[in-house]
Design a protein around this motif. Sequence first.
Motif, mmCIF file in Angstrom:
data_model
loop_
_atom_site.group_PDB
_atom_site.id
_atom_site.type_symbol
_atom_site.label_atom_id
_atom_site.label_comp_id
_atom_site.label_asym_id
_atom_site.label_seq_id
_atom_site.Cartn_x
_atom_site.Cartn_y
_atom_site.Cartn_z
ATOM 1 N N VAL A 93 0.868 -1.176 0.000
ATOM 2 C CA VAL A 93 0.000 0.000 0.000
ATOM 3 C C VAL A 93 0.905 1.227 0.000
ATOM 4 N N ARG A 94 0.351 2.319 -0.468
ATOM 5 C CA ARG A 94 1.130 3.567 -0.451
ATOM 6 C C ARG A 94 1.605 3.826 0.964
ATOM 7 N N PRO A 95 2.819 4.328 1.121
ATOM 8 C CA PRO A 95 3.332 4.589 2.472
ATOM 9 C C PRO A 95 2.396 5.429 3.339
ATOM 10 N N ASP A 96 1.677 6.378 2.749
ATOM 11 C CA ASP A 96 0.759 7.199 3.539
ATOM 12 C C ASP A 96 -0.565 6.501 3.824
ATOM 13 N N ARG A 97 -0.759 5.284 3.326
ATOM 14 C CA ARG A 97 -1.966 4.497 3.586
ATOM 15 C C ARG A 97 -1.702 3.317 4.524
ATOM 16 N N VAL A 98 -0.446 3.137 4.932
ATOM 17 C CA VAL A 98 -0.105 2.054 5.858
ATOM 18 C C VAL A 98 -0.857 2.294 7.169
ATOM 19 N N GLY A 99 -1.464 1.240 7.703
ATOM 20 C CA GLY A 99 -2.190 1.339 8.962
ATOM 21 C C GLY A 99 -3.647 1.729 8.822
ATOM 22 N N THR A 100 -4.152 1.827 7.593
ATOM 23 C CA THR A 100 -5.546 2.249 7.379
ATOM 24 C C THR A 100 -6.513 1.078 7.200
ATOM 25 N N GLY A 101 -6.002 -0.145 7.144
ATOM 26 C CA GLY A 101 -6.847 -1.311 6.904
ATOM 27 C C GLY A 101 -6.864 -1.757 5.462
ATOM 28 N N LEU A 102 -6.271 -0.983 4.572
ATOM 29 C CA LEU A 102 -6.268 -1.341 3.167
ATOM 30 C C LEU A 102 -5.471 -2.622 2.918
ATOM 31 N N VAL A 123 -1.370 -21.002 1.839
ATOM 32 C CA VAL A 123 -0.948 -19.740 1.236
ATOM 33 C C VAL A 123 0.256 -19.242 2.023
ATOM 34 N N PHE A 124 1.259 -18.714 1.324
ATOM 35 C CA PHE A 124 2.454 -18.225 2.008
ATOM 36 C C PHE A 124 2.960 -16.944 1.377
ATOM 37 N N LEU A 125 3.821 -16.273 2.117
ATOM 38 C CA LEU A 125 4.541 -15.107 1.615
ATOM 39 C C LEU A 125 5.873 -15.018 2.336
ATOM 40 N N GLU A 126 6.732 -14.158 1.820
ATOM 41 C CA GLU A 126 8.004 -13.872 2.471
ATOM 42 C C GLU A 126 8.085 -12.389 2.774
ATOM 43 N N VAL A 127 8.765 -12.078 3.866
ATOM 44 C CA VAL A 127 8.977 -10.694 4.280
ATOM 45 C C VAL A 127 10.425 -10.578 4.742
ATOM 46 N N ASP A 132 9.797 -4.960 10.646
ATOM 47 C CA ASP A 132 9.012 -5.296 11.830
ATOM 48 C C ASP A 132 7.540 -4.941 11.701
ATOM 49 N N ARG A 133 7.232 -3.838 11.068
ATOM 50 C CA ARG A 133 5.830 -3.439 10.923
ATOM 51 C C ARG A 133 5.061 -4.479 10.108
ATOM 52 N N ALA A 134 5.659 -4.945 9.015
ATOM 53 C CA ALA A 134 5.006 -5.958 8.189
ATOM 54 C C ALA A 134 4.899 -7.287 8.942
ATOM 55 N N ILE A 135 5.934 -7.654 9.666
ATOM 56 C CA ILE A 135 5.913 -8.907 10.429
ATOM 57 C C ILE A 135 4.778 -8.888 11.448
ATOM 58 N N VAL A 136 4.638 -7.795 12.173
ATOM 59 C CA VAL A 136 3.538 -7.679 13.144
ATOM 60 C C VAL A 136 2.195 -7.779 12.414
ATOM 61 N N PHE A 137 2.076 -7.119 11.279
ATOM 62 C CA PHE A 137 0.838 -7.164 10.492
ATOM 63 C C PHE A 137 0.498 -8.599 10.095
ATOM 64 N N TYR A 138 1.462 -9.342 9.520
ATOM 65 C CA TYR A 138 1.178 -10.705 9.062
ATOM 66 C C TYR A 138 0.828 -11.621 10.229
ATOM 67 N N GLU A 139 1.471 -11.429 11.357
ATOM 68 C CA GLU A 139 1.137 -12.242 12.528
ATOM 69 C C GLU A 139 -0.272 -11.917 13.037
ATOM 70 N N ARG A 140 -0.643 -10.647 13.006
ATOM 71 C CA ARG A 140 -2.005 -10.264 13.412
ATOM 72 C C ARG A 140 -3.057 -10.809 12.456
ATOM 73 N N GLN A 141 -2.674 -11.028 11.215
ATOM 74 C CA GLN A 141 -3.597 -11.573 10.222
ATOM 75 C C GLN A 141 -3.611 -13.096 10.241
#
Length: 181
Positions: A93-102, A123-127, A132-141
């Motif tokens: 997502v655009r950097p200014d849209r990070v954290g909006t739920g998109l 289903v898998f992905l790599e990060v 850290d922000r993405a890692i926390v996001f994927y774990e929350r999902q």
Amino acid sequence: MLIARGTTADADRIAALHTASWRSAYAALLPAAYLHGPVAEEHRETWRGRTAGLAEGDTDRLLLIADEGGELHGFVYLCTAADGRVHVDNLHVRPDRVGTGLGRSLLRRGLAWAAATHPGRDVFLEVLRGNDRAIVFYERQGGLRTAERPLRLAPDIVVDEVEYTWPAAQVGRPGEDGPEV
């Protein structure tokens, strides 16, 4: 916000968003000379190739874009992997849209597509480790850390990546944002 299938016409703006996302998220993880040098052209070539021949009924890959007023705000790209799993190859997502739920909405729609099109497959992905922000996001999902390995981005750039997996039984429960793709 309209979430729709991406087309060949979206390739250059997807590449631009992909590059902006990398420059924001990976500034402390990758060399500045790489991020502000060849990565933009690499992304342009990648997305022109990936979008060539995309079709509405394609069951091997899915590209969803989030657009508002003709402006690209995010995208997700999934494809089947050689081992039979479904790979979330890109989610940005655009950097200014990070954290909006998109990002969550795009991921859930991708998981819904995987459940409908490839039932019973993980289903898998790599990060990149350190994102850290993405890692926390994927774990929350609900992503489960399943592997770690080195990734060669360029001849002189090797970084560690972490794999996250959504087991097939979990993929079948896409959540509030699926399955409309």
